[in-house]
Design an enzyme around this catalytic site. Sequence first.
Site, PDB file in Angstrom:
ATOM      1  N   ASP A  37      31.562  85.801  16.853  1.00 52.89           N
ATOM      2  CA  ASP A  37      32.179  86.512  15.711  1.00 52.89           C
ATOM      3  C   ASP A  37      31.106  86.974  14.578  1.00 52.89           C
ATOM      4  O   ASP A  37      30.348  86.118  14.508  1.00 52.89           O
ATOM      5  CB  ASP A  37      33.365  85.973  15.089  1.00 52.89           C
ATOM      6  CG  ASP A  37      34.493  86.902  14.708  1.00 52.89           C
ATOM      7  OD1 ASP A  37      35.362  87.149  15.204  1.00 52.89           O
ATOM      8  OD2 ASP A  37      34.133  87.499  13.727  1.00 52.89           O
ATOM      9  N   ASP A  63      26.723  89.575  15.859  1.00 55.04           N
ATOM     10  CA  ASP A  63      26.973  91.068  15.919  1.00 55.04           C
ATOM     11  C   ASP A  63      26.781  91.478  17.348  1.00 55.04           C
ATOM     12  O   ASP A  63      25.829  91.632  17.675  1.00 55.04           O
ATOM     13  CB  ASP A  63      26.031  91.757  14.798  1.00 55.04           C
ATOM     14  CG  ASP A  63      26.281  93.211  14.624  1.00 55.04           C
ATOM     15  OD1 ASP A  63      26.967  93.537  15.270  1.00 55.04           O
ATOM     16  OD2 ASP A  63      25.519  93.774  13.800  1.00 55.04           O
ATOM     17  N   ASN A  90      36.254  91.216  23.586  1.00 51.01           N
ATOM     18  CA  ASN A  90      37.478  91.481  22.687  1.00 51.01           C
ATOM     19  C   ASN A  90      37.030  91.842  21.125  1.00 51.01           C
ATOM     20  O   ASN A  90      37.837  92.604  20.584  1.00 51.01           O
ATOM     21  CB  ASN A  90      38.382  90.332  22.271  1.00 51.01           C
ATOM     22  CG  ASN A  90      39.307  90.147  21.272  1.00 51.01           C
ATOM     23  OD1 ASN A  90      40.257  90.847  21.280  1.00 51.01           O
ATOM     24  ND2 ASN A  90      38.944  89.718  20.107  1.00 51.01           N
ATOM     25  N   TYR A 154      39.143 105.212  18.195  1.00 50.58           N
ATOM     26  CA  TYR A 154      39.684 103.926  18.701  1.00 50.58           C
ATOM     27  C   TYR A 154      40.226 104.264  20.083  1.00 50.58           C
ATOM     28  O   TYR A 154      40.095 103.609  21.093  1.00 50.58           O
ATOM     29  CB  TYR A 154      40.846 103.440  18.050  1.00 50.58           C
ATOM     30  CG  TYR A 154      41.204 102.179  18.198  1.00 50.58           C
ATOM     31  CD1 TYR A 154      40.525 100.815  17.838  1.00 50.58           C
ATOM     32  CD2 TYR A 154      42.571 101.885  18.842  1.00 50.58           C
ATOM     33  CE1 TYR A 154      40.821  99.654  18.280  1.00 50.58           C
ATOM     34  CE2 TYR A 154      43.045 100.620  19.040  1.00 50.58           C
ATOM     35  CZ  TYR A 154      42.062  99.599  18.870  1.00 50.58           C
ATOM     36  OH  TYR A 154      42.722  98.176  19.200  1.00 50.58           O
ATOM     37  N   LYS A 158      38.673 102.826  23.665  1.00 51.36           N
ATOM     38  CA  LYS A 158      39.799 102.106  24.566  1.00 51.36           C
ATOM     39  C   LYS A 158      39.986 102.736  25.940  1.00 51.36           C
ATOM     40  O   LYS A 158      40.176 102.142  26.997  1.00 51.36           O
ATOM     41  CB  LYS A 158      41.011 101.631  23.876  1.00 51.36           C
ATOM     42  CG  LYS A 158      40.998 101.040  22.514  1.00 51.36           C
ATOM     43  CD  LYS A 158      40.494  99.523  22.890  1.00 51.36           C
ATOM     44  CE  LYS A 158      40.432  98.592  21.877  1.00 51.36           C
ATOM     45  NZ  LYS A 158      39.835  97.304  22.202  1.00 51.36           N
TER      46      LYS A 158
END
Length: 253
Positions: A37, A63, A90, A154, A158
């Site tokens: 993360d 990153d 994720n 977004y 996706k």
Amino acid sequence: MDRLAGRVALVTGASRGIGKGIAQRFAKEGAKVCLADLNEEQLRATEKECKEQGMEIIAIQTDVTDRSQVENTVGETVQKWRRLDILVNNAGIIRDNLLFKMTDDDWQQVLNVHLTGSFYCSRAAQKHMVEQNYGRIINLSSTSALGNRGQSNYSAVKAGLQGFTKTLAIELGRFGITCNAIAPGFIETDMTRATAARIGVDFEDFVEAARKQIPVGRAGKPEDIANAALFFASEESSFVSGQVLYVAGGPKA
């Protein structure tokens, strides 16, 4: 329990929300897990929490838009545990706005984290998976891939991840590697809380409005997505590849 015993997993965006839920579920099922993360403070808090629960994990600030950092994280994971079996892409951000208000940075940052990040991670991980003739790659898509007001960036990434998933399934299948995607619907996370704040709605009211549109009559939780990820990571899914599983409490969000 122990459905992932002996396996090594790398989960990006693992310090909170869906990523944290997946990482902890994998660890409870016997996997050794690398938490990756960008947020150092949240990552260390999650690392501490997992270790207090006896989970075998490492945490590496990463990153995903930086190729060198991604390759180093994958390398450190393999160096520690001698293999890498499962990758969960994720890591994600939102920069929501209507098209005419969306800036170049809003667009590019979302593409970089979701698409380029997943590409970097998958390319680095598959090298080791190919060598061991085994692997599971799980990408996090979204019901927003079907289109959602204020999310042209977004929604585009996706949807792109679904095409990316199917292509990796075709290319990597002969090496014992499956690739599948999960498309969550409304899940109670910090990200959905941020969306409520952006549009000026109380979060509880936001959840209630969403719940009324969901056939099963409740909002989703991170553990709902973790359950789906566990299936794709397990031996039971070895003949399932290139699929997109909508986890949304109904046929659509």
